[in-house]
Design a protein around this motif. Structure first.
Motif, mmCIF file in Angstrom:
data_model
loop_
_atom_site.group_PDB
_atom_site.id
_atom_site.type_symbol
_atom_site.label_atom_id
_atom_site.label_comp_id
_atom_site.label_asym_id
_atom_site.label_seq_id
_atom_site.Cartn_x
_atom_site.Cartn_y
_atom_site.Cartn_z
ATOM 1 N N GLN A 1 0.837 -1.212 0.000
ATOM 2 C CA GLN A 1 0.000 0.000 0.000
ATOM 3 C C GLN A 1 0.868 1.257 0.000
ATOM 4 O OE1 GLN A 1 -3.564 -0.388 -0.106
ATOM 5 N NE2 GLN A 1 -3.210 1.683 -0.833
ATOM 6 N N LYS A 2 1.947 1.208 0.768
ATOM 7 C CA LYS A 2 2.869 2.354 0.839
ATOM 8 C C LYS A 2 3.531 2.578 -0.519
ATOM 9 C CE LYS A 2 6.677 4.175 3.671
ATOM 10 N NZ LYS A 2 7.221 4.914 2.545
ATOM 11 N N LYS A 3 3.948 1.500 -1.165
ATOM 12 C CA LYS A 3 4.574 1.632 -2.484
ATOM 13 C C LYS A 3 3.592 2.209 -3.498
ATOM 14 C CE LYS A 3 7.763 -2.251 -1.800
ATOM 15 N NZ LYS A 3 8.143 -3.619 -2.190
ATOM 16 N N ILE A 4 2.346 1.749 -3.437
ATOM 17 C CA ILE A 4 1.322 2.232 -4.371
ATOM 18 C C ILE A 4 1.079 3.725 -4.180
ATOM 19 C CG2 ILE A 4 -1.151 2.121 -4.915
ATOM 20 C CD1 ILE A 4 -0.984 -0.923 -4.396
ATOM 21 N N SER A 5 0.949 4.150 -2.917
ATOM 22 C CA SER A 5 0.657 5.565 -2.669
ATOM 23 C C SER A 5 1.890 6.441 -2.908
ATOM 24 C CB SER A 5 0.092 5.784 -1.262
ATOM 25 O OG SER A 5 0.986 5.287 -0.296
ATOM 26 N N ASP A 6 3.083 5.943 -2.539
ATOM 27 C CA ASP A 6 4.315 6.725 -2.773
ATOM 28 C C ASP A 6 4.544 6.980 -4.253
ATOM 29 O OD1 ASP A 6 4.764 6.782 -0.093
ATOM 30 O OD2 ASP A 6 6.473 5.398 -0.082
ATOM 31 N N SER A 7 4.195 5.997 -5.086
ATOM 32 C CA SER A 7 4.406 6.138 -6.536
ATOM 33 C C SER A 7 3.145 6.618 -7.262
ATOM 34 C CB SER A 7 4.867 4.803 -7.131
ATOM 35 O OG SER A 7 6.060 4.368 -6.524
ATOM 36 N N ASN A 8 2.100 6.875 -6.484
ATOM 37 C CA ASN A 8 0.839 7.377 -7.047
ATOM 38 C C ASN A 8 0.312 6.462 -8.151
ATOM 39 O OD1 ASN A 8 -1.278 9.165 -7.089
ATOM 40 N ND2 ASN A 8 -0.309 10.571 -8.539
ATOM 41 N N ILE A 9 0.320 5.164 -7.870
ATOM 42 C CA ILE A 9 -0.118 4.168 -8.854
ATOM 43 C C ILE A 9 -1.639 4.047 -8.834
ATOM 44 C CG2 ILE A 9 -0.044 1.701 -9.446
ATOM 45 C CD1 ILE A 9 2.824 1.744 -8.085
ATOM 46 N N ARG A 10 -2.240 4.154 -10.017
ATOM 47 C CA ARG A 10 -3.708 4.109 -10.109
ATOM 48 C C ARG A 10 -4.230 2.734 -10.522
ATOM 49 N NH1 ARG A 10 -4.718 8.293 -7.527
ATOM 50 N NH2 ARG A 10 -4.190 10.368 -8.276
ATOM 51 N N SER A 11 -3.334 1.899 -11.021
ATOM 52 C CA SER A 11 -3.780 0.637 -11.629
ATOM 53 C C SER A 11 -3.567 -0.554 -10.699
ATOM 54 C CB SER A 11 -3.022 0.406 -12.933
ATOM 55 O OG SER A 11 -1.625 0.371 -12.664
ATOM 56 N N ALA A 12 -3.616 -0.299 -9.377
ATOM 57 C CA ALA A 12 -3.393 -1.383 -8.425
ATOM 58 C C ALA A 12 -4.210 -1.170 -7.161
ATOM 59 C CB ALA A 12 -1.910 -1.480 -8.076
ATOM 60 N N ALA A 13 -4.481 -2.272 -6.487
ATOM 61 C CA ALA A 13 -5.170 -2.226 -5.191
ATOM 62 C C ALA A 13 -4.637 -3.377 -4.343
ATOM 63 C CB ALA A 13 -6.675 -2.354 -5.383
ATOM 64 N N THR A 14 -5.013 -3.394 -3.075
ATOM 65 C CA THR A 14 -4.543 -4.445 -2.176
ATOM 66 C C THR A 14 -5.722 -5.106 -1.464
ATOM 67 O OG1 THR A 14 -4.291 -2.874 -0.354
ATOM 68 C CG2 THR A 14 -2.351 -3.276 -1.732
ATOM 69 N N LEU A 15 -5.490 -6.348 -1.053
ATOM 70 C CA LEU A 15 -6.497 -7.080 -0.284
ATOM 71 C C LEU A 15 -5.782 -8.046 0.653
ATOM 72 C CD1 LEU A 15 -9.491 -7.925 0.227
ATOM 73 C CD2 LEU A 15 -9.210 -9.594 -1.615
#
Length: 200
Positions: A77-91
């Protein structure tokens, strides 16, 4: 999933140079099996900190990073938000305990995950149910290694035996090959890794 407690503890320090290198080898191998995946959705199953899935983000329309360890998911989640990635989610979810009827994907890939799963057949069946018709399950793991004795992980897999289990579930077009051999990469032992591609 097996060994979740251990992964909860090591999540913050998981991304060592060795693990990053093995993840790159694994994601490169998976990438060679993808067909018209740009429009497809994928699940990085047992994603850990997302080392493999992050490498493959540009290959897919969307990736769901799924792991039984909340701390591992927090790292993704941190990597996704740090890189502002829109094409991913976590579960955070454990397929050994339950199944998810509303989850579907065109591709599911897992790298060094199956060896941590106690009931391999059950999880492969539940992943089969998640796959869309014609979808692919890609497995990267260690070949069986008799030098390794552990009560927490499988000591690798025989490719033919694994393919037989999967064929019984309904997977088809199963193909596998050994693609990498490394020094001390499996619990301190030299080992080889295979990739298996299968289709629903």
């Amino acid at each position: 999933m097996g060994n979740t407690d251990k992964f909860e503890m090591i999540a913050n320090s998981y991304d060592t140079s060795e693990r990053i290198q093995i993840a790159k080898v694994s994601s490169d191998a998976i990438g060679e099996y993808l067909v018209d995946a740009k429009s497809k959705n994928a699940i990085d199953f047992g994603s850990g900190t997302g080392l493999v899935g992050m490498d493959l983000l540009n290959n897919f329309n969307y990736i769901l990073f799924l792991d039984a360890s909340q701390n591992m998911i927090n790292q993704v989640q941190k990597k996704i938000s740090d890189s502002n990635i829109r094409s991913a989610a976590t579960l955070c979810f454990d397929f050994e305990k339950d199944s998810l009827s509303d989850l579907h994907a065109d591709y599911i890939f897992m790298a060094q995950v199956l060896l941590h799963i106690k009931d391999v057949e059950l999880v492969l069946l539940r992943l089969y149910e998640v796959l869309n018709e014609g979808g692919h399950l890609l497995i990267v793991d260690f070949n069986k290694n008799e030098q390794i004795a552990s009560d927490v992980v499988h000591n690798g897999f025989e490719q033919i035996e694994l393919a037989d289990i999967m064929a019984k579930i309904g997977y088809r077009n199963i193909q596998s090959k050994t693609f990498y051999t490394g020094s001390k990469i499996f619990m301190g032992h030299d080992a080889s890794m295979f990739i298996l591609d299968s289709q629903k």
